[in-house]
Design a protein around this motif. Structure first.
Motif, PDB file in Angstrom:
ATOM      1  N   CYS A  83       0.829  -1.198   0.000  1.00 56.42           N
ATOM      2  CA  CYS A  83       0.000   0.000   0.000  1.00 56.42           C
ATOM      3  C   CYS A  83       0.871   1.259   0.000  1.00 56.42           C
ATOM      4  N   LEU A  84       0.521   2.182  -0.882  1.00 59.68           N
ATOM      5  CA  LEU A  84       1.179   3.498  -0.900  1.00 59.68           C
ATOM      6  C   LEU A  84       0.148   4.542  -0.522  1.00 59.68           C
ATOM      7  N   VAL A  85       0.460   5.345   0.472  1.00 61.09           N
ATOM      8  CA  VAL A  85      -0.459   6.404   0.902  1.00 61.09           C
ATOM      9  C   VAL A  85       0.103   7.726   0.404  1.00 61.09           C
ATOM     10  N   ILE A  86      -0.737   8.511  -0.259  1.00 59.43           N
ATOM     11  CA  ILE A  86      -0.296   9.822  -0.757  1.00 59.43           C
ATOM     12  C   ILE A  86      -0.897  10.893   0.140  1.00 59.43           C
ATOM     13  N   GLU A 109       6.522  14.967  -3.826  1.00 51.68           N
ATOM     14  CA  GLU A 109       5.220  15.354  -4.389  1.00 51.68           C
ATOM     15  C   GLU A 109       4.813  14.388  -5.494  1.00 51.68           C
ATOM     16  N   VAL A 110       3.698  13.743  -5.302  1.00 44.63           N
ATOM     17  CA  VAL A 110       3.213  12.773  -6.293  1.00 44.63           C
ATOM     18  C   VAL A 110       2.610  13.526  -7.473  1.00 44.63           C
ATOM     19  N   THR A 111       3.053  13.153  -8.670  1.00 48.14           N
ATOM     20  CA  THR A 111       2.590  13.855  -9.866  1.00 48.14           C
ATOM     21  C   THR A 111       1.653  12.994 -10.719  1.00 48.14           C
ATOM     22  N   GLY A 112       1.553  11.719 -10.432  1.00 43.99           N
ATOM     23  CA  GLY A 112       0.638  10.887 -11.214  1.00 43.99           C
ATOM     24  C   GLY A 112       0.429   9.520 -10.584  1.00 43.99           C
ATOM     25  N   VAL A 139       3.043   4.966  -9.218  1.00 41.93           N
ATOM     26  CA  VAL A 139       2.925   6.299  -8.618  1.00 41.93           C
ATOM     27  C   VAL A 139       4.189   7.075  -8.969  1.00 41.93           C
ATOM     28  N   SER A 140       4.027   8.249  -9.597  1.00 42.61           N
ATOM     29  CA  SER A 140       5.200   9.027 -10.016  1.00 42.61           C
ATOM     30  C   SER A 140       5.460  10.166  -9.053  1.00 42.61           C
ATOM     31  N   VAL A 141       6.744  10.322  -8.731  1.00 43.07           N
ATOM     32  CA  VAL A 141       7.217  11.504  -7.987  1.00 43.07           C
ATOM     33  C   VAL A 141       8.281  12.107  -8.897  1.00 43.07           C
ATOM     34  N   GLY A 142       7.862  13.050  -9.750  1.00 42.89           N
ATOM     35  CA  GLY A 142       8.772  13.514 -10.798  1.00 42.89           C
ATOM     36  C   GLY A 142       9.188  12.327 -11.657  1.00 42.89           C
ATOM     37  N   ALA A 143      10.510  12.125 -11.790  1.00 41.08           N
ATOM     38  CA  ALA A 143      10.997  11.030 -12.637  1.00 41.08           C
ATOM     39  C   ALA A 143      11.020   9.690 -11.908  1.00 41.08           C
TER      40      ALA A 143
END
Ligand code: FAD
Ligand code: GLY
Length: 373
Positions: A8-11, A181-184, A194-198
């Motif tokens: 699980c990833l929590v944003i 910061e999650v971007t997508g 889950v993307s954080v920038g690159a």
């Protein structure tokens, strides 16, 4: 990160994301939390007064009131657990609350409120006049005309709650990534990417607990929810007189005292976009509200002021799996009550994540119910 996918990833590392991450990790799952700011709990959570006040915040009987009461009941045990796990005392104070009015036109509304709350089994006094109210809070000013007493209401220290949750989450095994910061978020085979920038992170499940900032991620997932920021300004004072024994909750704001002696007077409700600033107008309104309820605060020393952005959704909190992809869970829209609702949100989402089933307690708040599908 380049490691195995997380369960699980929590944003979002506000009170809601932290509470959910800790809960899921305690169930033995591998969890990471991604927070954009350099410390957890730095947004709405840090601004909160910390009231656990279903009695004053719910305006009618129904699922929201039931959820809020259920969470208020979880709080004493939660505070103890957090202390054991983190060593941080969240300053749970079961001091009681007076819901007072300075307008004779509001007295009828208080009677209606009392009637439905009594029918729901809540502990509430009869309608009290000023002299009776002063037996609870002697400092009440002459503008107060009537009120209700709720002996069971408590408050906590919201900074300490965030601190305790972050330590407890880490201890339970949560990987806390700050300044991330999650971007997508998008499906990637059997997993979610889950993307954080690159950078790319992978997980079986993702929880969006992004407060009022989730809209771009939601849009990317094809969800039409748009959490709105509602600014709340808070004034902090060092009083000179007697301690304030209870929360005083009026028609235009509330006043309470933290264990340190600091008195908080809050809070404005303003729709000004993403501006988490204090204004002279906001602080002046809070000062006038506080003095009208408690004139002794006049000579109190000004200690500070701050503002936070409450996450508002017209449907109320939205909690649970997305109908179009149940691997993505939402925990958004806690608006004025995220501190109060954190334990129950974590408990119910924890059950949903562990069992893959939506617990009955979530039905009224589930994205399926609110978005359709
Ligand atoms: P937040 O605390 O705002 O946390 C969201 C987090 O997500 C933030 O840290 C943000 O940086 C992060 N984030 C956002 N987007 C991303 C991204 N793309 N990538 C990574 N991280 C991201 N509630 C009560 O119960 N009792 C009270 O007495 C009370 N008083 C209040 C008084 C004021 C003045 C205010 C403003 C609020 C008050 N509240 C109170 C409400 C409570 O503070 C909120 O309901 C609660 O903090 C919401 O928690 P949250 O975790 O959803 O949001
Ligand atoms: N629940 C108090 C506030 O949001 O100001």
């Amino acid at each position: 990160m380049g490691q195995a996918p997380f369960d699980c990833l929590v944003i979002g590392g506000g009170v809601i994301g932290l509470a959910v991450a800790r809960e899921v990790a305690r169930k033995g799952r591998s969890v990471a939390l991604l927070e954009r700011r350099s410390e957890p709990g730095a947004e709405a959570t840090a601004a909160a007064a910390g009231m656990l006040a279903a009695a004053a915040e719910a305006h009618s009987p129904g699922p929201f009131f039931d959820l809020a009461r259920r969470s208020a009941d979880l709080w004493p045990g939660w505070a103890e657990q957090l202390f054991e796990e983190s060593g941080v005392d969240v300053e749970y104070q079961g001091c009681g609350l007076l819901r007072v009015t300075t307008s004779s036109e509001v007295v009828g509304d208080l009677e209606i409120r009392r009637a439905w709350q009594l029918a729901q089994g809540l502990e509430v006094s009869g309608l009290l006049g000023l002299e009776e109210l002063r037996r609870e809070v002697p400092q009440l000013g002459p503008d107060v005309v009537a009120g209700l007493h709720y002996p069971g209401v408590a408050h906590v220290h919201s900074h300490r709650v965030a601190e305790a949750l972050a330590l407890a989450a880490r201890r339970a095994g949560v990987r806390l990534h700050l300044s991330a910061e999650v971007t997508g978020v998008r499906p990637s085979g059997d997993l979610l990417e889950v993307s954080v920038g690159a950078e790319r992170h992978f997980a079986q499940r993702v929880v969006l607990a992004t407060g009022c900032w989730g809209e771009p991620l939601l849009r990317g997932l094809g969800v039409s929810l748009r959490p709105e920021p509602v600014r709340g300004q808070m004034l902090a004072l060092r009083p000179r007189g007697l301690p304030l024994p209870e929360i005083v909750f009026g028609d235009h704001g509330y006043v309470l005292q933290k264990r340190s002696g600091l008195v908080l007077a809050g809070a404005t409700e303003e729709r000004v976009g993403y501006l988490a600033e204090t204004t002279l107008e906001g602080v002046a309104k809070l000062a006038a509200m506080a003095r009208s309820l408690l004139p002794d605060l006049g000579p109190a020393e000004f200690s500070g002021a701050w503002a936070g952005l409450r996450p508002f959704l017209p449907s109320g909190p939205v909690i649970g799996p997305l109908p179009q992809d149940p691997r993505v869970m939402l925990a958004l829209g806690h608006f004025r009550n995220g501190i109060l609702l954190a334990p129950v949100t974590a408990q119910l989402l924890g059950e949903a994540l562990a069992d893959g089933q939506e617990p009955a307690g979530l039905t009224a708040f589930s994205p399926r119910h609110i978005l359709g599908g």
